[in-house]
Design a protein around this motif. Structure first.
Motif, mmCIF file in Angstrom:
data_model
loop_
_atom_site.group_PDB
_atom_site.id
_atom_site.type_symbol
_atom_site.label_atom_id
_atom_site.label_comp_id
_atom_site.label_asym_id
_atom_site.label_seq_id
_atom_site.Cartn_x
_atom_site.Cartn_y
_atom_site.Cartn_z
ATOM 1 N N ASP A 21 0.403 4.673 10.163
ATOM 2 C CA ASP A 21 1.603 4.595 9.329
ATOM 3 C C ASP A 21 1.868 5.966 8.712
ATOM 4 O OD1 ASP A 21 3.456 4.148 7.208
ATOM 5 O OD2 ASP A 21 2.886 2.032 7.171
ATOM 6 N N LYS A 22 2.939 6.600 9.134
ATOM 7 C CA LYS A 22 3.196 7.992 8.756
ATOM 8 C C LYS A 22 3.582 8.163 7.295
ATOM 9 C CE LYS A 22 4.233 9.582 13.418
ATOM 10 N NZ LYS A 22 3.573 8.432 14.042
ATOM 11 N N LEU A 72 1.434 4.619 -2.988
ATOM 12 C CA LEU A 72 1.331 6.067 -2.797
ATOM 13 C C LEU A 72 2.300 6.837 -3.679
ATOM 14 C CD1 LEU A 72 1.009 6.294 1.090
ATOM 15 C CD2 LEU A 72 -0.830 6.284 -0.611
ATOM 16 N N VAL A 73 3.397 6.217 -4.037
ATOM 17 C CA VAL A 73 4.427 6.918 -4.809
ATOM 18 C C VAL A 73 4.607 6.334 -6.209
ATOM 19 C CG1 VAL A 73 5.672 7.662 -2.767
ATOM 20 C CG2 VAL A 73 6.231 5.451 -3.784
ATOM 21 N N ALA A 74 3.815 5.324 -6.544
ATOM 22 C CA ALA A 74 3.935 4.705 -7.860
ATOM 23 C C ALA A 74 3.432 5.651 -8.946
ATOM 24 C CB ALA A 74 3.147 3.398 -7.898
ATOM 25 N N VAL A 75 4.001 5.548 -10.121
ATOM 26 C CA VAL A 75 3.635 6.406 -11.247
ATOM 27 C C VAL A 75 2.311 5.928 -11.867
ATOM 28 C CG1 VAL A 75 4.363 7.233 -13.522
ATOM 29 C CG2 VAL A 75 6.056 6.896 -11.694
ATOM 30 N N VAL A 114 -6.175 3.698 4.607
ATOM 31 C CA VAL A 114 -5.882 2.502 5.398
ATOM 32 C C VAL A 114 -4.603 2.687 6.215
ATOM 33 C CG1 VAL A 114 -5.291 0.048 5.261
ATOM 34 C CG2 VAL A 114 -7.114 0.980 3.818
ATOM 35 N N LEU A 115 -3.556 3.184 5.576
ATOM 36 C CA LEU A 115 -2.295 3.394 6.284
ATOM 37 C C LEU A 115 -2.430 4.461 7.365
ATOM 38 C CD1 LEU A 115 0.153 3.270 3.253
ATOM 39 C CD2 LEU A 115 -0.081 1.541 5.044
ATOM 40 N N LEU A 154 0.836 -1.204 0.000
ATOM 41 C CA LEU A 154 0.000 0.000 0.000
ATOM 42 C C LEU A 154 0.872 1.255 0.000
ATOM 43 C CD1 LEU A 154 -2.757 -1.035 2.578
ATOM 44 C CD2 LEU A 154 -3.027 -0.827 0.102
ATOM 45 N N ALA A 155 1.938 1.237 0.771
ATOM 46 C CA ALA A 155 2.833 2.398 0.821
ATOM 47 C C ALA A 155 3.500 2.630 -0.527
ATOM 48 C CB ALA A 155 3.886 2.193 1.910
#
Length: 228
Positions: free
Chosen positions: A69-70, A47-50, A63-64, A43-44
């Motif tokens: 989860d910061k 957040l940064v995937a293209v 969810v995070l 999941l994290a």
């Protein structure tokens, strides 16, 4: 977070546009429900995937964030200031549970930015919920800026009034006293002052003026659909 999660996923499902979207959506929900370290890692990364759709990042961040989860912080702050109020509300809920000390500073910056007043309702409510050192000064500054005749952002001002009453800090007395003179804020401002031990008379004819605000009724020109 169960009820809020269901509301989010039901809304997102209506946004899906292809069979591929549905497959990705079901996989994302599977990761969220497993709530394993490996699942949170994936999941994290989302957040940064293209080229990930916004709805996927929103679910992952929610969810995070609710799990503390910061890594969700930046995405949630972006959504807190988004043009769609429903996404702002989702982000505010998760940020309230994230436990990141940066949250109050970010919410205060959004609430006090005069260029973003149209999107300030949920940052204001979040500040009241957080009860952080930044909360009272930011709510006072935002309210004072909105105490002008015919200001269209009365719902934001009302949220400031209610938040200051809930926070119970007497630094808010001058701003709340000034708010009593504004018809849509008068009853709520008097109630907040009473919580602070100050009794202020509501001007004649203003006692029911904030009922529309409290019920969410009525729209204001130039305002968003959820309270600005």
């Amino acid at each position: 977070m169960e009820e809020e999660f269901h509301e989010l996923t039901d809304r997102v499902r209506a946004e899906l546009r292809s069979p591929q979207d549905l497959v990705a959506y079901e996989r994302l929900l599977g990761l969220a429900r497993k709530n394993t370290p490996a699942g949170r890692e994936e999941l994290a990364r989302m957040l940064v995937a293209v080229e990930r759709p916004l709805w996927a990042r929103e679910i992952a961040a929610f969810v995070l964030g609710c799990a503390g989860d910061k890594r969700a912080f930046e995405t949630l702050v972006l959504l807190l200031n988004y043009r769609e109020p429903v996404r702002c509300a989702t982000a505010a809920h998760a940020l309230g549970r994230l436990g990141d000390p940066r949250t109050a500073r970010a919410a205060a910056a959004l609430a006090t930015n005069p260029l973003r007043t149209a999107y300030a309702l949920h940052p204001v409510r979040l500040l009241a919920e957080l009860r952080a050192p930044q909360s009272v000064p930011a709510l006072i500054a935002t309210l004072e800026r909105l105490l002008t005749p015919h200001n269209p952002y009365w719902r934001v001002a009302l949220a400031c009034v209610e938040g200051l009453g809930a926070l119970g800090d007497r630094r808010a007395v001058p701003a709340l006293t000034a708010a009593v003179a504004h018809p849509r804020l008068a009853a709520a401002a008097a109630a907040s002052l009473a919580r602070l031990g100050v009794h202020e008379e509501v001007p004649a004819g203003d006692g029911t003026a904030s009922e529309g605000a409290a019920s969410g009724g009525g729209e204001v020109e130039g305002a968003s659909a959820d309270g600005t």
